[in-house]
Design a protein around this motif. Structure first.
Motif, PDB file in Angstrom:
ATOM      1  N   LEU A 158      39.432   9.335 -23.094  1.00 41.00           N
ATOM      2  CA  LEU A 158      40.850   9.116 -23.413  1.00 41.00           C
ATOM      3  C   LEU A 158      41.031   9.200 -24.923  1.00 41.00           C
ATOM      4  N   PRO A 159      40.925  10.408 -25.488  1.00 40.20           N
ATOM      5  CA  PRO A 159      40.969  10.536 -26.948  1.00 40.20           C
ATOM      6  C   PRO A 159      42.394  10.406 -27.500  1.00 40.20           C
ATOM      7  N   ASN A 160      42.702   9.232 -28.013  1.00 39.51           N
ATOM      8  CA  ASN A 160      44.013   9.025 -28.609  1.00 39.51           C
ATOM      9  C   ASN A 160      43.886   8.084 -29.804  1.00 39.51           C
ATOM     10  N   ALA A 161      45.006   7.777 -30.442  1.00 37.10           N
ATOM     11  CA  ALA A 161      44.979   6.971 -31.658  1.00 37.10           C
ATOM     12  C   ALA A 161      44.418   5.578 -31.420  1.00 37.10           C
ATOM     13  N   LEU A 162      44.729   4.993 -30.259  1.00 31.66           N
ATOM     14  CA  LEU A 162      44.261   3.633 -29.973  1.00 31.66           C
ATOM     15  C   LEU A 162      42.754   3.594 -29.774  1.00 31.66           C
ATOM     16  N   THR A 163      42.225   4.468 -28.913  1.00 31.40           N
ATOM     17  CA  THR A 163      40.783   4.441 -28.634  1.00 31.40           C
ATOM     18  C   THR A 163      39.980   4.846 -29.865  1.00 31.40           C
ATOM     19  N   LEU A 164      40.536   5.727 -30.706  1.00 29.14           N
ATOM     20  CA  LEU A 164      39.858   6.087 -31.952  1.00 29.14           C
ATOM     21  C   LEU A 164      39.800   4.887 -32.890  1.00 29.14           C
ATOM     22  N   THR A 165      40.899   4.164 -32.998  1.00 26.66           N
ATOM     23  CA  THR A 165      40.940   2.960 -33.846  1.00 26.66           C
ATOM     24  C   THR A 165      39.955   1.917 -33.347  1.00 26.66           C
ATOM     25  N   VAL A 166      39.879   1.748 -32.026  1.00 21.12           N
ATOM     26  CA  VAL A 166      38.979   0.755 -31.442  1.00 21.12           C
ATOM     27  C   VAL A 166      37.523   1.087 -31.738  1.00 21.12           C
ATOM     28  N   ILE A 167      37.098   2.334 -31.537  1.00 23.63           N
ATOM     29  CA  ILE A 167      35.687   2.669 -31.741  1.00 23.63           C
ATOM     30  C   ILE A 167      35.307   2.553 -33.214  1.00 23.63           C
ATOM     31  N   ILE A 168      36.203   2.941 -34.126  1.00 23.21           N
ATOM     32  CA  ILE A 168      35.913   2.806 -35.554  1.00 23.21           C
ATOM     33  C   ILE A 168      35.812   1.330 -35.944  1.00 23.21           C
ATOM     34  N   THR A 169      36.738   0.523 -35.448  1.00 17.69           N
ATOM     35  CA  THR A 169      36.740  -0.914 -35.756  1.00 17.69           C
ATOM     36  C   THR A 169      35.482  -1.591 -35.235  1.00 17.69           C
ATOM     37  N   ILE A 170      35.129  -1.301 -33.983  1.00 16.84           N
ATOM     38  CA  ILE A 170      33.933  -1.892 -33.379  1.00 16.84           C
ATOM     39  C   ILE A 170      32.685  -1.499 -34.163  1.00 16.84           C
ATOM     40  N   TRP A 171      32.590  -0.240 -34.548  1.00 11.02           N
ATOM     41  CA  TRP A 171      31.421   0.242 -35.282  1.00 11.02           C
ATOM     42  C   TRP A 171      31.259  -0.495 -36.618  1.00 11.02           C
ATOM     43  N   VAL A 172      32.353  -0.638 -37.358  1.00  8.59           N
ATOM     44  CA  VAL A 172      32.301  -1.302 -38.664  1.00  8.59           C
ATOM     45  C   VAL A 172      31.941  -2.783 -38.511  1.00  8.59           C
TER      46      VAL A 172
END
Length: 204
Positions: A158-172
């Motif tokens: 589900l490549p969208n702005a929300l899932t992109l924000t979530v994966i970046i946030t989780i990684w950091v």
């Protein structure tokens, strides 16, 4: 990808993930009498990490749940069109499944040593026994590796702005938490953990 799988696979994985995490956490709590969740809501860096996990978890869970009933929700969140093809979606599903199973397996291997966050030295809390078998042979942090796999898989499905924000946030946030936990484990466990750290990668 068949529409039913596309719609319900993320929800099913979220439920599996939640049940796996909650079941093992409750089992350790009842078995040891100690709450293994050490992510306090205080003003420390770990407290900040805990709040970020809570916020991202709420947004992620709400999205995965409500998209089942509101089919236009995906497009409204700014889909990344060049990633929306069946090959990438299937790849995302496989990665998310593997990540979920890897994380649950790591919890099982940790048994009574399962903890998330850093125990409070001032209250005399100690880390669980060092675990180096099973998934810990290939990763010092297999639960977190599995967590990243799950969120990465969800983003690819589900490549969208929300899932992109979530994966970046989780990684950091995970990279911050892991380094704090490593400092604590080297201080409290000492040489055995240092030897483990020297031979096994942080991620995979």
């Amino acid at each position: 990808m068949p529409n039913l799988i596309y719609i319900y696979a993320p929800l099913s994985l979220m439920i599996l993930w939640t049940m796996g995490f909650a079941t093992r956490t409750l089992w350790v709590w009842r078995t040891t009498g100690e709450n293994p969740n050490k992510l306090k809501r205080d003003d420390t860096i770990m407290g900040f990490c805990g709040r970020i996990y809570g916020i991202t978890g709420i947004f992620h869970s709400a999205y995965v749940f409500f998209r089942v009933f509101y089919r236009d929700l995906d497009s409204q969140l700014g889909m990344i069109s060049y990633l929306t093809n069946d090959t990438i979606i299937w790849l995302g599903l496989v990665i998310a499944i593997c990540g979920t199973l890897f994380a649950i397996t790591s919890q099982i291997y940790m048994a009574k040593s399962w903890r998330i966050g850093i125990p409070d030295d001032a209250e005399g809390e100690k880390p669980g026994e060092l675990v180096s078998g099973g998934p810990f042979k290939v990763s010092r942090n297999p639960f977190f590796t599995g967590l990243v796999g799950y969120y990465l898989g969800l983003f690819l499905m589900l490549p969208n702005a929300l899932t992109l924000t979530v994966i970046i946030t989780i990684w950091v946030v995970l990279n911050v938490q892991i380094r704090l936990e490593e400092e604590f484990l080297e201080r409290t466990i000492g040489t055995p953990y240092s030897a483990f750290k020297a031979t096994v990668r942080r991620w995979i």
